[in-house]
Write an enzyme that holds these catalytic residues in place. Structure first.
Site, short mmCIF file in Angstrom:
data_model
loop_
_atom_site.label_atom_id
_atom_site.label_comp_id
_atom_site.label_asym_id
_atom_site.label_seq_id
_atom_site.Cartn_x
_atom_site.Cartn_y
_atom_site.Cartn_z
N GLN A 268 0.82 -1.20 0.00
CA GLN A 268 0.00 0.00 0.00
C GLN A 268 0.86 1.26 0.00
O GLN A 268 0.53 2.25 -0.66
CB GLN A 268 -0.94 0.01 1.21
CG GLN A 268 -1.95 -1.12 1.20
CD GLN A 268 -2.70 -1.21 -0.11
OE1 GLN A 268 -3.44 -0.31 -0.48
NE2 GLN A 268 -2.51 -2.31 -0.83
N HIS A 271 1.82 2.96 -3.32
CA HIS A 271 0.83 3.66 -4.16
C HIS A 271 1.17 5.13 -4.30
O HIS A 271 1.24 5.66 -5.40
CB HIS A 271 -0.57 3.51 -3.56
CG HIS A 271 -1.28 2.27 -4.00
ND1 HIS A 271 -1.67 2.06 -5.29
CD2 HIS A 271 -1.68 1.18 -3.31
CE1 HIS A 271 -2.29 0.90 -5.39
NE2 HIS A 271 -2.31 0.34 -4.20
N GLU A 336 -9.49 0.67 5.15
CA GLU A 336 -9.88 0.25 3.81
C GLU A 336 -9.61 -1.25 3.63
O GLU A 336 -10.47 -2.02 3.24
CB GLU A 336 -9.10 1.05 2.77
CG GLU A 336 -9.36 0.65 1.33
CD GLU A 336 -8.43 1.33 0.35
OE1 GLU A 336 -8.72 1.30 -0.86
OE2 GLU A 336 -7.38 1.86 0.78
N HIS A 337 -8.37 -1.65 3.92
CA HIS A 337 -7.96 -3.06 3.85
C HIS A 337 -7.55 -3.52 5.24
O HIS A 337 -6.76 -2.84 5.90
CB HIS A 337 -6.76 -3.24 2.92
CG HIS A 337 -6.95 -2.70 1.54
ND1 HIS A 337 -6.37 -1.51 1.12
CD2 HIS A 337 -7.65 -3.17 0.49
CE1 HIS A 337 -6.69 -1.29 -0.14
NE2 HIS A 337 -7.48 -2.27 -0.55
N ASP A 370 -6.48 -6.86 -4.75
CA ASP A 370 -6.32 -5.75 -5.69
C ASP A 370 -6.53 -6.19 -7.13
O ASP A 370 -6.95 -5.39 -7.97
CB ASP A 370 -4.91 -5.15 -5.56
CG ASP A 370 -4.79 -4.19 -4.39
OD1 ASP A 370 -5.83 -3.75 -3.88
OD2 ASP A 370 -3.65 -3.89 -3.99
N HIS A 429 -54.12 16.18 1.02
CA HIS A 429 -53.69 14.79 1.21
C HIS A 429 -54.85 13.96 1.76
O HIS A 429 -55.16 12.88 1.27
CB HIS A 429 -52.52 14.72 2.21
CG HIS A 429 -51.18 15.05 1.64
ND1 HIS A 429 -50.85 16.30 1.20
CD2 HIS A 429 -50.07 14.27 1.45
CE1 HIS A 429 -49.61 16.30 0.77
NE2 HIS A 429 -49.10 15.07 0.91
#
Length: 439
Positions: A268, A271, A336-337, A370, A429
């Site tokens: 990660q 990235h 996230e992971h 991934d 109504h």
């Protein structure tokens, strides 16, 4: 908050430290779209594309991506080029891409919701109708790296959902086109591909131009300008989420190979410089061993400068008291992971409330998710797993409620509606419902 030995700069924290909560909060803090300068720049770009369409899109692409183009035709890639890219792949790449696509498609086919209805005793029918979006736009990053996997993860769920038309935008800085990305677009059945990126690409998808069809929803990750633009056009179109930097939280019981975990963290960190990689363990000697492995392995990475900067700025090795405290950290961070690199991950899973994707056991590297495991890799970041889910088929469909009253049902419901409507002083109504009441 203390820094490690100079071989690799990474924050070391302990839950026993008096200032642990403050240090962790500081480490996790991320707001990717709050800069006023970025917001102002994005607003100007959106306005230009909305007003001038293709003309603005070409000019902005020339300016930001340094692409020598004067017309949208030069920024448009047709199906023949996509086919050629796929056919031109080596056998190994073509096979890997095909296997990944098949697995992603199969997984998402399990997600398909169906329409349903039921009939009450008086003949009234109630239900829900599931309908795919007409047109989806997918943003594929193309700056620091090329991501054919993102093409598959965004386009295939849309196809499974039944979306009629898929429009892809991908930046090509300096005019460099990645054939693996184009091959993935062919394999995933993308209908239109435009080599534009940034806020201008989001604007084109949201508003439409002479060449770029207006879409109903924009999905896919991007940089800070893309995230800011997606937030700005929400309401004009749907969006999947505001994606922040990639992140991973690994929980280890101390028995996984330190080199495996070091590389999981780097997967990660490489990235970008803002990515976040955190390891939690109740075995401090194990944390030391992982740090040593990181220092040893880091120089071997092609993207070593990026991974090094990421680990120094936002990475951490955290010592906790026990597995219970590790679970508390999982739910606080809402990663996230999440890798559960422990002997019995199934025992921990019921306690995990917040995570985008959970990778179970020592052999399940996050990198498999991934590319080819099957579940989507577009996941909630920056703690939003507390209330958000991975991208899926459901993101490309909408639901309509179905109400079909029989005469008897309308009469029965009308009495209830009348009382409630008059209680709200909404006379029309009430009277609308009362007209259907049988004496």
């Amino acid at each position: 908050m203390t820094q490690s030995a100079p071989e690799i700069a990474v924050t070391r924290l302990s839950t026993r430290d008096a200032d642990f909560d403050a240090c962790l909060s500081s480490l996790l803090a991320w707001e990717g779209v709050s800069d006023h300068r970025v917001q102002q720049s994005v607003a100007e770009i959106l306005a230009q594309v909305k007003a001038k369409g293709d003309e603005a899109l070409v000019a902005l692409t020339r300016r930001f991506d340094r692409v020598d183009a004067t017309t949208m035709a030069e920024l448009t890639i047709g199906p023949e080029r996509l086919q050629a890219a796929f056919d031109g792949l080596g056998d190994e790449q073509r096979q890997a891409l095909t296997v990944a696509a098949e697995r992603v498609r199969h997984y998402h086919e399990q997600q398909k919701p169906t329409s349903w209805q039921y009939t009450e005793a008086d003949g009234t029918v109630l239900g829900q109708k599931v309908t795919p979006l007409d047109r989806a736009g997918i943003y594929v990053p193309g700056g620091k790296a090329a991501y054919p996997s993102s093409v598959l993860m965004n386009a295939l769920p849309a196809h499974v959902a039944g979306v009629r038309e898929i429009v892809m935008v991908v930046p090509t800085p300096d005019g460099v086109v990645n054939d693996l990305v184009l091959a993935a677009a062919h394999l995933a059945g993308v209908d239109h591909v435009f080599t534009v990126g940034g806020a201008q690409a989001v604007a084109a998808l949201a508003y439409g131009t002479e060449s770029v069809p207006r879409v109903d929803k924009i999905v896919g990750p991007g940089n800070i300008f893309v995230a800011t633009a997606k937030r700005a056009v929400f309401g004009q179109v749907g969006i999947d989420m505001i994606a922040g930097p990639s992140e991973i939280l690994v929980v280890s019981d101390g028995h996984t190979d330190p080199e495996w975990l070091a590389m999981d963290l780097f997967s990660q960190a490489e990235h970008d410089e803002d990515a976040q990689a955190i390891l939690v363990s109740w075995d401090e000697a194990h944390l030391d061993a992982v740090q040593d492995a990181m220092a040893s392995l880091l120089p071997s990475l092609e993207r070593e400068p990026i991974a090094r900067a990421s680990m120094a700025a936002r990475g951490a090795l955290i010592a906790c008291r026990d597995v219970g405290e590790a679970v508390e950290l999982i739910n606080r961070i809402a990663p996230e992971h999440l890798e559960l690199s422990v002997a019995d991950p199934e025992a921990l899973l019921p306690q995990v409330r917040h995570a985008g994707a959970v990778f179970m056991g020592r052999y399940t590297a996050e990198a498999l998710g991934d590319y080819c495991a099957g579940p989507n890799h577009v996941l909630p970041t920056s703690g939003t797993a507390r209330f958000s889910s991975p991208l899926g088929v459901y993101d490309f469909q909408k639901r309509s409620s179905i109400i079909h009253c029989s005469a008897e049902g309308a009469s029965t419901l009308g009495r209830t509606a009348s009382v409630l409507a008059r209680g709200e002083s909404l006379t029309a109504h009430a009277r609308s419902a009362e007209y259907r009441i049988r004496d």
